[in-house]
Design a protein around this motif. Structure first.
Motif, short mmCIF file in Angstrom:
data_model
loop_
_atom_site.label_atom_id
_atom_site.label_comp_id
_atom_site.label_asym_id
_atom_site.label_seq_id
_atom_site.Cartn_x
_atom_site.Cartn_y
_atom_site.Cartn_z
N HIS A 168 -4.52 22.43 72.44
CA HIS A 168 -4.69 20.98 72.31
C HIS A 168 -3.60 20.37 71.42
O HIS A 168 -3.86 19.50 70.59
CB HIS A 168 -6.08 20.63 71.78
N THR A 572 -14.79 15.62 70.83
CA THR A 572 -14.70 16.23 72.15
C THR A 572 -15.98 15.96 72.94
O THR A 572 -17.08 15.88 72.37
CB THR A 572 -14.49 17.75 72.06
N ASP A 574 -17.72 17.56 76.47
CA ASP A 574 -17.58 18.64 77.45
C ASP A 574 -18.75 18.57 78.44
O ASP A 574 -19.92 18.47 78.04
CB ASP A 574 -17.58 19.99 76.73
N TYR A 590 -10.84 15.13 74.86
CA TYR A 590 -10.73 15.21 73.40
C TYR A 590 -9.79 14.13 72.89
O TYR A 590 -8.85 13.70 73.57
CB TYR A 590 -10.26 16.59 72.95
#
Length: 763
Positions: A168, A572, A574, A590
């Motif tokens: 990331h 984040t 998900d 994110y």
């Protein structure tokens, strides 16, 4: 490349001593069972179940069931395999009719969390995992190369053998790598410094995102890479594997040997790796002086003192010599400007060579670990880890007067680590952990270089404490965690002004981190996870005090002693969906906001020194944001075809000047389709099973957001790499052989990678 596992058969000696038992032996037993998907409990059809010693087996039906008849009493090894799964070997003692329920991790996208062995499964952190067969099938890759196909992971490179993972958008001091549970301590301050870890020691390499990262510090906001050797199973036979591969580019040889055995006194495993490469080449020319030589060894011992007390010992040594592209080391300013524009780099020869001349690096990393675990009862555990690491780095420049054999940089770093953890699990789904760690680092420059050091001598002590709390309900899991770190640095360096003076600095840093996560199971097939956290990271030694030529990246780097502590907030979201063994999907969004983000910025300056002409880089700070999207899906096309797609999008912006951040990875798209032949091939007693043909394609986008003047040259064009792999398992009574051939750049396409520092000079 092949691997083999050899087992000693104690029954053989029994039959020699008592041959009259042979005539009356019972051989009418059956082995029945069902094979299920580990994640969904759905039955797996067309899974191979083989008794290795008998070279007999069965294929599961639509309901996942199998049956093998007319088996004699004895000790056997059962091999399970299925397309898209990591093969599993199970030790069996058969003395009668036997029924088993077996599980295979069919889905390569791990929607369940990845955990270090022995830890509680109430954590919610999503992660990615690479299994044993994938590691062995990529024996030619280093740790970073193995992770490159995972979503959200990119690679910062400096040629063939020098690379480090980016998760990331973050790497180096912001990314913690655990080598068998120990935070890897090396000179990771350089973009050209790879993690000194042999991935072939591992049974699994895992990427963890979430509150579990608080146990290991680093100010990384949820990115931890675990390199995990497998626990030694209670298998009394001597087992071993031998692997070898040959690579055409660089005429590279890779070999690995592993041996292990469990005895009531002690369980042991040894692992050795050898690598040798010569000059790499592009489709059009050789990349001279880019070879690699590597020798690694590891010893693992495990001892059970009592039912609740276990001790492990681990020692490893990693030794590597890495060539640096000769065409990246330029003697004067006009040649450097020419080199940045040339199609073919300087010093390109037409002949292949294994010789490693200057510039090159010699790196040794040695680790010793002692771990003990005690379980007062089934709900509590205590763990203590003591470890030591020695990192020895020498970098050799092209130096005048026949002094190229004298290193331009020679550093030894000694690290001691203590780690204590207490964990308690309650009956109502609560898990509580507390832990405390200390890291002592002594970094010393050797005077043999005869030049001022790039990194100063320093001693640091870092002490951290953390606590995490997990609560599980029927459909939801809550994670909370907090960590505090104190770091003291004592530094001795030289002034940058004339005349040089010895300066001493003493720094005290206090950092706080906190994270939380919430996972809700929408249904048995879908889940939503929200994570958020705040972290602080004090400037590293290189960011504060770098001063001189960093030969490995062919640049002059300068630190800034007035840098502030870096602070960041990351969120984040998900979403996972798994319809069964035929389809799965995961998406991760994110956003990370930084205050005083520290980065290495190219300066509008090229400096001529007595060692040559080099571009100048300086550590600077700015408020910044890094955000992105990871998508991954896996699907089945019929019974013998499995495919997967992975897409990564990432952006980094300097909020203060509005420019894009440099060294942020470009977007990428990866696709793969694997076909397994339905029929096995029989040649006498030899049986070729699991014959697979795999096609893959990786497309890397261009970094169009980088403007002229931000770097010495504009980012390279987008590129596309196509790959092909053919593999099979050969089953023999005492051996299992695996053979494969693959191409990573099937069309032999020339390209330059934005994250490879050598792209300034060569394809």
């Amino acid at each position: 490349m092949f691997s083999k596992c050899k087992q000693s058969n104690f029954l053989f000696f029994w039959f020699l001593l008592f041959p009259f038992f042979l005539t009356g032996q019972e051989c009418s037993f059956f082995l029945k069972g069902k094979v299920l998907d580990e994640h969904t409990d759905a039955p797996l059809s067309f899974a191979n179940v083989i008794i290795q010693e008998l070279n007999r087996g069965a294929l599961t039906g639509d309901n996942g069931e199998f049956s093998i008849e007319n088996i004699c009493a004895g000790t056997y090894h059962l091999i399970l395999s299925h397309i898209g799964c990591e093969p599993v070997k199970i030790h069996l003692d058969i003395s009668g009719d036997t029924t088993l329920v077996l599980e295979l991790a069919h889905t390569s996208i791990p929607l369940e969390l990845v955990l270090v062995e022995g830890e509680n499964n109430s954590n919610i952190n999503p992660g990615n995992s690479i299994g044993k067969q994938t590691i062995e099938d990529n024996i030619d890759e280093n740790l970073s190369g193995l992770l490159e196909k995972e979503t959200g992971v990119h690679i910062l490179k400096n040629g063939k053998g020098i690379s480090k993972p980016i998760v990331h958008g973050l790497f180096g001091n912001r990314l913690t790598i655990l080598n068998n549970g120990i935070p890897q301590s090396g000179q990771q301050w350089g973009n050209d410094h790879s993690p000194e870890i042999d991935p072939l020691i591992a049974n699994r390499i895992s990427l963890i995102k979430g509150t579990a990262a608080l146990e290991y510090g680093g100010g990384n906001l949820g990115s931890i890479i675990f390199v995990e050797p497998q626990k030694i199973g209670r298998e009394p036979h001597l087992h071993g594997s031998l692997g070898y591969s040959f690579e055409t580019n660089g005429l590279g040889h890779n070999a690995n040997l592993q041996l292990q055995q469990y005895t009531p006194g002690i369980a042991w495993r040894v692992n050795g790796t050898f690598k040798k490469y010569g000059d790499q080449h592009t489709p059009d020319y050789f990349l001279n002086n880019t070879g690699i030589q590597e020798n690694n060894f590891a010893l693992q011992l495990e001892k059970s003192w009592r039912e609740r007390w276990f001790t492990d010992f681990y020692a490893s040594t990693f030794n590597s010599q890495l060539g640096i592209l000769r065409g990246s080391h330029i003697g004067n300013l006009s040649d450097l400007e020419d080199a940045l524009e040339r199609t073919v780099p300087f010093f390109t020869e037409e002949n292949f060579s294994y010789t490693l001349d200057a510039p090159n690096q010699k790196v040794g990393h040695h680790l010793v670990k002692l771990q003990t675990r005690f379980y007062p009862d089934e709900h509590q555990s205590l763990q203590l880890i003591l470890s030591g690491q020695l990192n020895d780095r020498k970098e050799f420049d092209v130096r005048r007067g026949g002094r190229s054999d004298i290193p331009g940089l020679s550093i030894q770093q000694l690290t001691y680590t203590t780690d204590f953890k207490y964990e308690k699990e309650n009956h109502d789904g609560q898990v509580f952990k507390i832990g405390q760690q200390n890291i002592f680092i002594n970094n010393v420059n050797n005077p043999e270089t005869k030049v001022f050091p790039l990194i100063p001598d320093y001693f640091s002590w870092k002490s951290g404490a953390y606590t995490t709390f997990n609560q599980s309900w029927e459909k939801a899991i809550l994670n909370l965690g907090m960590r505090y770190d104190y770091e003291w640095q004592n530094v001795a360096t030289f002034s940058r002004s004339e005349p040089e003076k010895l300066l001493r600095y003493e720094n005290h840093f206090h950092n706080l981190s906190g994270m939380g996560g919430w996972r809700y199971n929408i249904s048995g097939k879908q889940a939503l996870t929200l994570g958020t956290g705040f972290a602080m990271r004090n400037p590293a030694i290189n960011e504060l005090y770098s001063n001189g030529l960093h030969q490995g990246v062919s640049g002059i780097e300068e630190g800034e002693i007035h840098l502030n502590t870096e602070k960041a907030w990351k969120t984040t979201l998900d979403f996972t969906h798994q319809a069964g063994s035929g389809f799965s999907f995961e998406s991760l969004i994110y956003y990370q906001r930084f205050w005083d983000f520290i980065y290495l910025n190219p300066q509008d300056q090229v400096r001529l020194t007595i060692r040559g002409a080099f571009p100048v880089f300086k550590y600077e700070q700015a408020d910044a944001a890094i955000y992105g999207l990871d998508l991954a899906t896996q699907f089945s096309l019929g019974k013998f075809v499995i495919g997967e797609l992975k897409y990564s999008f990432i952006r980094g912006n300097n909020i203060q000047d509005g420019n894009a951040l440099i060294n942020i990875p470009p977007g990428s798209l990866f696709g793969q389709v694997t076909y397994r032949l339905s029929e096995s091939i029989h040649i006498s007693k030899l049986q070729m099973k699991d014959i697979e043909i795999e096609w893959n394609n990786r497309y890397v986008f261009s970094k169009n957001e980088i403007e002229a003047g931000q770097d010495f040259v504009l980012p390279p064009d987008a590129y596309n790499l196509m790959g092909l792999k053919i593999s099979t398992n050969i089953i023999l009574p005492k051996y299992k052989l695996r053979f494969f051939v693959k191409s990573d750049n099937l069309l032999n396409a020339p390209y330059r990678d934005y994250l490879n520092r050598q792209r300034y000079f060569a394809d």
